[in-house]
Enzyme design. Structure first.
Site, PDB file in Angstrom:
ATOM      1  N   GLY A  67       0.872  -1.187  -0.190  1.00 29.92           N
ATOM      2  CA  GLY A  67       0.032   0.172   0.047  1.00 29.92           C
ATOM      3  C   GLY A  67       0.799   1.287  -0.041  1.00 29.92           C
ATOM      4  N   HIS A 120      -3.037  10.977  -3.763  1.00 30.51           N
ATOM      5  CA  HIS A 120      -1.487  10.936  -3.883  1.00 30.51           C
ATOM      6  C   HIS A 120      -1.046   9.617  -4.590  1.00 30.51           C
ATOM      7  N   THR A 176      -0.084   4.003  -2.833  1.00 30.49           N
ATOM      8  CA  THR A 176      -0.866   4.772  -3.465  1.00 30.49           C
ATOM      9  C   THR A 176      -2.034   5.305  -2.495  1.00 30.49           C
ATOM     10  N   ALA A 190      10.236  -4.066  -8.482  1.00 28.37           N
ATOM     11  CA  ALA A 190       8.963  -4.822  -9.464  1.00 28.37           C
ATOM     12  C   ALA A 190       8.863  -3.919 -10.850  1.00 28.37           C
ATOM     13  N   HIS A 229       3.623   6.162 -17.846  1.00 28.63           N
ATOM     14  CA  HIS A 229       4.659   6.517 -18.588  1.00 28.63           C
ATOM     15  C   HIS A 229       5.249   7.657 -18.662  1.00 28.63           C
ATOM     16  N   ASP A 230       4.480   8.632 -18.417  1.00 28.59           N
ATOM     17  CA  ASP A 230       5.173  10.056 -18.364  1.00 28.59           C
ATOM     18  C   ASP A 230       6.098  10.202 -17.032  1.00 28.59           C
ATOM     19  N   GLU A 286       3.102   1.462 -11.157  1.00 28.01           N
ATOM     20  CA  GLU A 286       4.376   1.262 -10.886  1.00 28.01           C
ATOM     21  C   GLU A 286       5.195   2.460 -11.456  1.00 28.01           C
TER      22      GLU A 286
HETATM   23  P1  TGC Z   1      12.630  12.341  -4.867  1.00 28.49           P
HETATM   24  O1  TGC Z   1      12.732  13.760  -4.105  1.00 28.49           O
HETATM   25  O2  TGC Z   1      12.981  12.137  -6.056  1.00 28.49           O
HETATM   26  O3  TGC Z   1      12.894  11.058  -3.889  1.00 28.49           O
HETATM   27  C1  TGC Z   1      12.682  11.059  -2.456  1.00 28.49           C
HETATM   28  C2  TGC Z   1      13.492  10.532  -1.697  1.00 28.49           C
HETATM   29  O4  TGC Z   1      13.516   9.179  -2.157  1.00 28.49           O
HETATM   30  C3  TGC Z   1      14.861   8.720  -2.745  1.00 28.49           C
HETATM   31  N1  TGC Z   1      14.570   7.775  -3.988  1.00 28.49           N
HETATM   32  C4  TGC Z   1      14.896   6.593  -4.081  1.00 28.49           C
HETATM   33  N2  TGC Z   1      15.596   5.729  -3.387  1.00 28.49           N
HETATM   34  C5  TGC Z   1      16.091   4.780  -3.553  1.00 28.49           C
HETATM   35  N3  TGC Z   1      16.036   3.924  -5.151  1.00 28.49           N
HETATM   36  C6  TGC Z   1      14.938   4.781  -5.682  1.00 28.49           C
HETATM   37  N4  TGC Z   1      14.379   4.213  -6.797  1.00 28.49           N
HETATM   38  C7  TGC Z   1      14.541   6.211  -5.375  1.00 28.49           C
HETATM   39  N5  TGC Z   1      13.920   7.097  -5.776  1.00 28.49           N
HETATM   40  C8  TGC Z   1      13.842   8.110  -5.150  1.00 28.49           C
HETATM   41  C9  TGC Z   1      15.480   9.823  -2.990  1.00 28.49           C
HETATM   42  O5  TGC Z   1      16.825   9.747  -3.088  1.00 28.49           O
HETATM   43  C10 TGC Z   1      15.059  11.032  -1.881  1.00 28.49           C
HETATM   44  O6  TGC Z   1      15.748  10.310  -0.680  1.00 28.49           O
HETATM   45  P2  TGC Z   1      16.281  11.643   0.486  1.00 28.49           P
HETATM   46  O7  TGC Z   1      17.038  10.750   1.508  1.00 28.49           O
HETATM   47  O8  TGC Z   1      16.961  12.622  -0.437  1.00 28.49           O
HETATM   48  O9  TGC Z   1      14.761  12.186   0.893  1.00 28.49           O
HETATM   49  O10 TGC Z   1      10.791  12.163  -4.777  1.00 28.49           O
HETATM   50  P3  TGC Z   1       9.644  12.913  -5.382  1.00 28.49           P
HETATM   51  O11 TGC Z   1       8.715  13.313  -4.380  1.00 28.49           O
HETATM   52  O12 TGC Z   1      10.166  14.031  -6.238  1.00 28.49           O
HETATM   53  O13 TGC Z   1       8.952  11.665  -6.234  1.00 28.49           O
HETATM   54  C11 TGC Z   1       9.808  11.415  -7.421  1.00 28.49           C
HETATM   55  C12 TGC Z   1       9.071  10.456  -8.554  1.00 28.49           C
HETATM   56  C13 TGC Z   1       7.875  11.144  -9.005  1.00 28.49           C
HETATM   57  C14 TGC Z   1      10.113  10.020  -9.633  1.00 28.49           C
HETATM   58  C15 TGC Z   1       8.563   9.168  -7.447  1.00 28.49           C
HETATM   59  O14 TGC Z   1       8.016   9.579  -6.474  1.00 28.49           O
HETATM   60  C16 TGC Z   1       7.653   7.975  -8.448  1.00 28.49           C
HETATM   61  O15 TGC Z   1       8.420   7.275  -8.971  1.00 28.49           O
HETATM   62  N6  TGC Z   1       6.347   8.371  -8.529  1.00 28.49           N
HETATM   63  C17 TGC Z   1       5.509   7.306  -8.970  1.00 28.49           C
HETATM   64  C18 TGC Z   1       4.897   6.524  -7.984  1.00 28.49           C
HETATM   65  C19 TGC Z   1       4.707   5.116  -8.170  1.00 28.49           C
HETATM   66  O16 TGC Z   1       5.706   4.494  -9.157  1.00 28.49           O
HETATM   67  N7  TGC Z   1       3.841   4.565  -7.720  1.00 28.49           N
HETATM   68  C20 TGC Z   1       3.810   2.979  -7.785  1.00 28.49           C
HETATM   69  C21 TGC Z   1       2.863   2.329  -6.633  1.00 28.49           C
HETATM   70  S1  TGC Z   1       2.881   0.604  -6.349  1.00 28.49           S
HETATM   71  C22 TGC Z   1       2.147   0.032  -7.656  1.00 28.49           C
HETATM   72  O17 TGC Z   1       1.743   0.702  -8.529  1.00 28.49           O
HETATM   73  C23 TGC Z   1       1.963  -1.502  -7.914  1.00 28.49           C
HETATM   74  S2  TGC Z   1       1.097  -2.233  -9.116  1.00 28.49           S
HETATM   75  C24 TGC Z   1       1.665  -3.444  -8.915  1.00 28.49           C
HETATM   76  C25 TGC Z   1       1.082  -4.641  -9.651  1.00 28.49           C
HETATM   77  O18 TGC Z   1      -0.158  -4.796  -9.755  1.00 28.49           O
HETATM   78  O19 TGC Z   1       2.005  -5.239 -10.484  1.00 28.49           O
HETATM   79  P1  FAD Z   2      -2.025  10.501 -11.069  1.00 31.79           P
HETATM   80  O1  FAD Z   2      -0.857  10.486 -10.305  1.00 31.79           O
HETATM   81  O2  FAD Z   2      -3.361  11.616 -10.674  1.00 31.79           O
HETATM   82  O3  FAD Z   2      -1.720  10.971 -12.607  1.00 31.79           O
HETATM   83  C1  FAD Z   2      -2.787  11.145 -13.597  1.00 31.79           C
HETATM   84  C2  FAD Z   2      -2.244  11.815 -14.913  1.00 31.79           C
HETATM   85  O4  FAD Z   2      -1.151  13.085 -14.481  1.00 31.79           O
HETATM   86  C3  FAD Z   2      -1.202  10.531 -15.411  1.00 31.79           C
HETATM   87  O5  FAD Z   2      -1.203  10.916 -16.879  1.00 31.79           O
HETATM   88  C4  FAD Z   2       0.182  11.337 -14.753  1.00 31.79           C
HETATM   89  O6  FAD Z   2       1.418  10.693 -15.725  1.00 31.79           O
HETATM   90  C5  FAD Z   2       0.141  12.806 -14.933  1.00 31.79           C
HETATM   91  N1  FAD Z   2       0.991  13.324 -14.100  1.00 31.79           N
HETATM   92  C6  FAD Z   2       0.926  13.194 -12.665  1.00 31.79           C
HETATM   93  N2  FAD Z   2       1.977  13.973 -12.000  1.00 31.79           N
HETATM   94  C7  FAD Z   2       2.361  14.820 -13.282  1.00 31.79           C
HETATM   95  C8  FAD Z   2       3.907  15.226 -13.486  1.00 31.79           C
HETATM   96  N3  FAD Z   2       4.525  15.732 -12.466  1.00 31.79           N
HETATM   97  N4  FAD Z   2       4.210  15.734 -14.686  1.00 31.79           N
HETATM   98  C9  FAD Z   2       3.525  15.291 -15.748  1.00 31.79           C
HETATM   99  N5  FAD Z   2       2.417  14.366 -15.700  1.00 31.79           N
HETATM  100  C10 FAD Z   2       1.844  14.259 -14.309  1.00 31.79           C
HETATM  101  N6  FAD Z   2      -0.521   1.196  -5.912  1.00 31.79           N
HETATM  102  C11 FAD Z   2       0.071   0.600  -5.081  1.00 31.79           C
HETATM  103  O7  FAD Z   2       0.586   1.356  -3.998  1.00 31.79           O
HETATM  104  N7  FAD Z   2       0.166  -0.515  -4.885  1.00 31.79           N
HETATM  105  C12 FAD Z   2      -0.628  -1.489  -5.704  1.00 31.79           C
HETATM  106  O8  FAD Z   2      -0.623  -2.639  -5.587  1.00 31.79           O
HETATM  107  C13 FAD Z   2      -1.095  -1.034  -7.009  1.00 31.79           C
HETATM  108  N8  FAD Z   2      -1.830  -1.511  -7.804  1.00 31.79           N
HETATM  109  C14 FAD Z   2      -2.458  -0.918  -8.772  1.00 31.79           C
HETATM  110  C15 FAD Z   2      -3.314  -1.751  -9.810  1.00 31.79           C
HETATM  111  C16 FAD Z   2      -3.947  -1.051 -10.671  1.00 31.79           C
HETATM  112  C17 FAD Z   2      -4.902  -2.045 -11.614  1.00 31.79           C
HETATM  113  C18 FAD Z   2      -3.773   0.185 -11.176  1.00 31.79           C
HETATM  114  C19 FAD Z   2      -4.775   0.723 -12.175  1.00 31.79           C
HETATM  115  C20 FAD Z   2      -3.156   1.087 -10.074  1.00 31.79           C
HETATM  116  C21 FAD Z   2      -2.488   0.382  -8.989  1.00 31.79           C
HETATM  117  N9  FAD Z   2      -1.606   1.119  -8.313  1.00 31.79           N
HETATM  118  C22 FAD Z   2      -1.134   0.655  -6.966  1.00 31.79           C
HETATM  119  C23 FAD Z   2      -1.505   2.509  -8.185  1.00 31.79           C
HETATM  120  C24 FAD Z   2      -0.728   3.035  -9.346  1.00 31.79           C
HETATM  121  O9  FAD Z   2       0.742   3.053  -8.970  1.00 31.79           O
HETATM  122  C25 FAD Z   2      -1.076   4.567  -9.528  1.00 31.79           C
HETATM  123  O10 FAD Z   2      -2.443   4.560 -10.424  1.00 31.79           O
HETATM  124  C26 FAD Z   2      -0.183   5.376 -10.514  1.00 31.79           C
HETATM  125  O11 FAD Z   2       1.194   5.434  -9.668  1.00 31.79           O
HETATM  126  C27 FAD Z   2      -0.666   6.805 -10.919  1.00 31.79           C
HETATM  127  O12 FAD Z   2      -1.285   7.636  -9.808  1.00 31.79           O
HETATM  128  P2  FAD Z   2      -2.825   8.054 -10.111  1.00 31.79           P
HETATM  129  O13 FAD Z   2      -3.562   7.076 -10.742  1.00 31.79           O
HETATM  130  O14 FAD Z   2      -3.066   8.873  -9.044  1.00 31.79           O
HETATM  131  O15 FAD Z   2      -2.480   9.056 -11.161  1.00 31.79           O
END
Ligand code: TGC
Ligand code: FAD
Length: 405
Positions: free
Chosen positions: A150, A156, A152, A263, A387-388, A384
């Site tokens: 958890g 956020h 997301t 992942a 794309h953007d 995860e």
């Molecule tokens: P930012 O300022 O860049 O970083 C904050 C702190 O985190 C550290 N950090 C990392 N450390 C180790 N490995 C990495 N890959 C790291 N990335 C960042 C960084 O060094 C910093 O540390 P510190 O000590 O200086 O504080 O953070 P930001 O707030 O600007 O955000 C950057 C951004 C947008 C790239 C990042 O937050 C991001 O990747 N956002 C996307 C969120 C995301 O991927 N969510 C996924 C949720 S889980 C999911 O979707 C599961 S689906 C699973 C499935 O069903 O298969």
């Molecule tokens: P938003 O963050 O609201 O983004 C909406 C749009 O705005 C996107 O096109 C994005 O690219 C764009 N955008 C946002 N910020 C910027 C920026 N700074 N610059 C330019 N464009 C931007 N999360 C978990 O924690 N655990 C899970 O197991 C998990 N499983 C998932 C399973 C499914 C089926 C789905 C659909 C999602 C899952 N997620 C999980 C959540 C997933 O990681 C989020 O949906 C994803 O990170 C995007 O967040 P959001 O949906 O809130 O979109």
């Protein structure tokens, strides 16, 4: 949901999965015999345990809970976790091949496996205490327990550092409040690795167990994508979490981000598995389907589509393999992983669409896998990191200037 084994058996169509893997650049030469054995056993597993049922599961939005134990038995959970904790003790190429083969079957099935391995077992192994490792990892590896991750929240997603889920130190326990959204596996999970802020606003990981008072996991319905995977919320209403359930090894956003690196790597391989399935189906169909008295594969426009698909698959296979070697050496960076995840998912989506076109009207039916893969990949391109967001991670690496804010 209880499985009716006899009903499932009756639905089994053993001959419908004719998949043959494309290997145009003899990439198999880069694999060890063990890699090929692992890939072969997962491919057989998918042909037997997933392909015959996946269409029904998706049409009926059914998560086949029994697959959890089967994934445990075949070693699909935590392949890189050491064997002493129930993992496979394998390298990252093996992990990639497992994800490729499972997602060749279905992205939702790969979601189940990659969340368990990379997002639940990995943080417990990497940041957990020895007691936590011993308590949770063997049961997660065997599929006795299912886990979820958890991060997301409703407000956020791309910006997880803004999370509001929080916990307070109550002396003998923590009190957890907040909500997570879009959580794969949540409705059936026994344990959740939850990221929340302490009173100083620092992010920590907590292990929350089903049955803790105030913890619920409502299911998200109406998805057009990943229909064989269950998705839901995590709701924490004054949940008393024992102090020993805090992951002691690392705090800050970097901890969940390290899990995401692992992942996202698996997704880079997995999405190409889906692409390979679409390409293989189109290749076969183009030789069987006759129009204007010829197989459609004899027309230049169809050959162009197939040639471009194979080119993109081959490029991605090589990128994934090299990334796997860097993962094994501990050298892969987040931006390199972003490039591979982004490239693979875009490649797979384009190939699913082109392959669907080669099948004409038949391509929209469940007789063929393209529409299912295409719809699944719409989630994969978003979760995860969208794309953007991955493009911006690359942009920040190239220029040194983060463009997120
Ligand atoms: P930012 O300022 O860049 O970083 C904050 C702190 O985190 C550290 N950090 C990392 N450390 C180790 N490995 C990495 N890959 C790291 N990335 C960042 C960084 O060094 C910093 O540390 P510190 O000590 O200086 O504080 O953070 P930001 O707030 O600007 O955000 C950057 C951004 C947008 C790239 C990042 O937050 C991001 O990747 N956002 C996307 C969120 C995301 O991927 N969510 C996924 C949720 S889980 C999911 O979707 C599961 S689906 C699973 C499935 O069903 O298969
Ligand atoms: P938003 O963050 O609201 O983004 C909406 C749009 O705005 C996107 O096109 C994005 O690219 C764009 N955008 C946002 N910020 C910027 C920026 N700074 N610059 C330019 N464009 C931007 N999360 C978990 O924690 N655990 C899970 O197991 C998990 N499983 C998932 C399973 C499914 C089926 C789905 C659909 C999602 C899952 N997620 C999980 C959540 C997933 O990681 C989020 O949906 C994803 O990170 C995007 O967040 P959001 O949906 O809130 O979109």
């Amino acid at each position: 949901m209880t499985t009716n084994t006899a009903k499932e058996e009756a639905k089994r169509k053993p001959s419908n999965d004719l998949f043959e893997s494309p290997d145009f650049y003899q990439i198999d030469d880069l694999l060890t015999e063990e890699h090929k054995l692992i890939r072969g056993s997962i491919r057989d597993f998918v042909k037997k345990e997933i392909s015959p049922y996946i269409e029904d599961w998706c049409q009926n939005a059914h998560f086949p809970y029994e697959i959890v134990k089967k994934f445990g038995d075949i070693g699909a959970f935590g392949p890189t976790i050491p064997q002493e904790y129930g993992g496979g003790g394998l390298d990252y190429i093996s992990y990639g091949l497992i994800m490729q083969e499972v997602e060749r079957g279905d992205s939702g099935m790969r979601s189940t496996a990659s969340v368990q391995g990379s997002l639940v077992m990995y943080p417990i192994y990497k940041f957990g205490s020895e007691e936590q490792r011993k308590k949770y990892l063997p049961k997660l590896a065997s599929g006795e327990w299912l886990g979820c991750f958890g991060l997301t929240e409703p407000d956020h997603g791309s910006n997880p550092s803004g999370m509001v889920t929080n916990f307070k130190d109550m002396g003998d326990h923590y009190l957890l409040n907040g909500a997570k959204m879009w959580i794969s596996n949540s409705p059936k999970a026994d344990v959740a690795v939850v990221w929340a802020k302490n009173e100083e606003g620092r992010i920590h990981g907590l292990i929350v167990e089903r049955g803790m008072e105030g913890f619920s996991t409502p299911e998200t319905h109406g998805k057009w994508s990943l229909r064989a995977s269950c998705t839901g919320e995590l709701v924490f209403d004054n949940v008393k979490v024992p102090k020993e359930n805090l992951l002691p090894g690392k705090s800050g956003l970097g901890a969940p981000m390290m899990c995401l690196d692992s992942a996202r790597y698996g997704i880079a391989w997995g999405a190409i598995g889906a692409a390979m399935d679409c390409y293989d189906s189109a290749r076969r169909y183009s030789k069987e389907r006759i129009q204007f008295d010829k197989p459609i594969g004899s027309f230049q426009l169809v050959q162009k589509k197939l040639s471009e698909m194979l080119t993109e698959i081959t490029k991605a296979q090589l990128l994934n393999w090299k990334l796997g070697k860097m993962m094994d050496e501990g050298k892969a960076t987040t931006a390199q992983i972003s490039m591979a995840k982004r490239n693979s998912v875009e490649t797979a989506l384009n190939i699913a669409r082109e392959a669907r076109q080669i099948h004409g009207g038949m391509g929209i039916t469940g007789e063929y896998p393209m529409m299912r893969h295409m719809m699944n990949l719409e989630s994969v391109v978003t979760y995860e990191g969208t794309h953007d967001i991955h493009l911006l991670i690359l942009g920040a690496e190239i220029t040194g200037i983060p463009a997120f804010k």
